[in-house]
Design an enzyme around this catalytic site. Structure first.
Site, PDB file in Angstrom:
ATOM      1  N   MET A   1      35.952  45.888 -10.734  1.00  0.00           N
ATOM      2  CA  MET A   1      34.741  46.380  -9.507  1.00  0.00           C
ATOM      3  C   MET A   1      33.669  44.711  -9.096  1.00  0.00           C
ATOM      4  SD  MET A   1      34.573  49.806  -9.452  1.00  0.00           S
ATOM      5  CE  MET A   1      33.130  48.811  -8.345  1.00  0.00           C
ATOM      6  N   GLU A   2      34.263  44.003 -10.130  1.00  0.00           N
ATOM      7  CA  GLU A   2      34.139  42.787  -9.726  1.00  0.00           C
ATOM      8  C   GLU A   2      34.433  42.255  -8.865  1.00  0.00           C
ATOM      9  OE1 GLU A   2      33.262  43.943 -13.850  1.00  0.00           O
ATOM     10  OE2 GLU A   2      34.982  43.672 -12.364  1.00  0.00           O
TER      11      GLU A   2
ATOM     12  N   LEU B   1      27.447  51.231 -14.669  1.00  0.00           N
ATOM     13  CA  LEU B   1      28.075  51.696 -16.837  1.00  0.00           C
ATOM     14  C   LEU B   1      29.183  50.166 -16.498  1.00  0.00           C
ATOM     15  CD1 LEU B   1      27.958  55.522 -15.904  1.00  0.00           C
ATOM     16  CD2 LEU B   1      26.749  53.687 -17.252  1.00  0.00           C
ATOM     17  N   CYS B   2      29.623  49.612 -15.263  1.00  0.00           N
ATOM     18  CA  CYS B   2      30.636  48.233 -15.852  1.00  0.00           C
ATOM     19  C   CYS B   2      29.785  47.361 -17.384  1.00  0.00           C
ATOM     20  CB  CYS B   2      30.614  47.271 -14.328  1.00  0.00           C
ATOM     21  SG  CYS B   2      30.931  48.196 -12.964  1.00  0.00           S
ATOM     22  N   HIS B   3      30.941  47.325 -17.347  1.00  0.00           N
ATOM     23  CA  HIS B   3      30.802  46.203 -18.946  1.00  0.00           C
ATOM     24  C   HIS B   3      30.554  45.100 -18.769  1.00  0.00           C
ATOM     25  CE1 HIS B   3      33.003  49.274 -20.264  1.00  0.00           C
ATOM     26  NE2 HIS B   3      32.796  49.205 -21.832  1.00  0.00           N
TER      27      HIS B   3
ATOM     28  N   ASP C   1      24.755  37.989   7.107  1.00  0.00           N
ATOM     29  CA  ASP C   1      23.375  37.362   7.636  1.00  0.00           C
ATOM     30  C   ASP C   1      23.113  36.436   8.194  1.00  0.00           C
ATOM     31  OD1 ASP C   1      20.426  37.726   6.738  1.00  0.00           O
ATOM     32  OD2 ASP C   1      20.883  36.059   5.028  1.00  0.00           O
TER      33      ASP C   1
END
Length: 153
Positions: free
Chosen positions: A114-115, A76-78, A129
């Site tokens: 969030m980014e 639901l992130c823009h 990794d």
């Protein structure tokens, strides 16, 4: 007191928050996290001798790319257009620890948190990794939003 969650409508359906009435403001978010590894892994990272190549260089690019794809990963992130996205590293050789910092700057109607969190998380996963052949006991931790400016809250 129960808080209203903005990602649900009155029927309880998941929705993308309507930001059409919000003001455009300058926004900045900084997220941090760290990875702890053994001394041999740290030596390979710092000396550029890891078999997979330039660990921090690749992690930097991976973090930036991930931050740009956050809306594709978090339902639901823009989608946002950044003015700036950086991934930086602070090395603590005494603890065999690499702190990773992601900063996002933009001018818009909604967040950057969030980014920044996505960018730092993927940069840390990339380090893991690229070093896992040397150290299967690395620990990623302390991923958090460190600072947020702009917007309402």
């Amino acid at each position: 007191m129960e808080k209203d969650f903005s990602h649900f409508d009155s029927q309880g359906n998941a929705i993308m928050v309507d930001v059409s009435d919000k003001q455009i403001t300058s926004r900045c978010a900084i997220a941090k996290g760290c990875i702890t590894m053994n001394a041999d892994s740290m030596k390979a990272v710092l000396g550029g001798t890891a078999k997979k190549g330039d660990v921090l260089g690749v992690a930097r690019i991976a973090g930036i790319m991930a931050a740009k794809k956050t809306a594709d990963l978090i339902p639901l992130c823009h989608p946002l257009n950044f003015d700036k996205c950086t991934i930086d590293f602070a090395i603590d050789e005494s603890k065999n620890q690499i702190e990773t910092i992601c900063q996002i700057k933009l001018t818009g109607k909604t967040g950057a948190e969030m980014e920044a969190l996505t960018g730092v998380s993927v940069a840390l996963l990339t380090i893991y990794d690229m070093c896992k052949a040397l150290d299967r006991e690395m620990v990623i931790g302390d991923v958090k939003l460190y600072e947020k400016t702009g917007g309402k809250k």
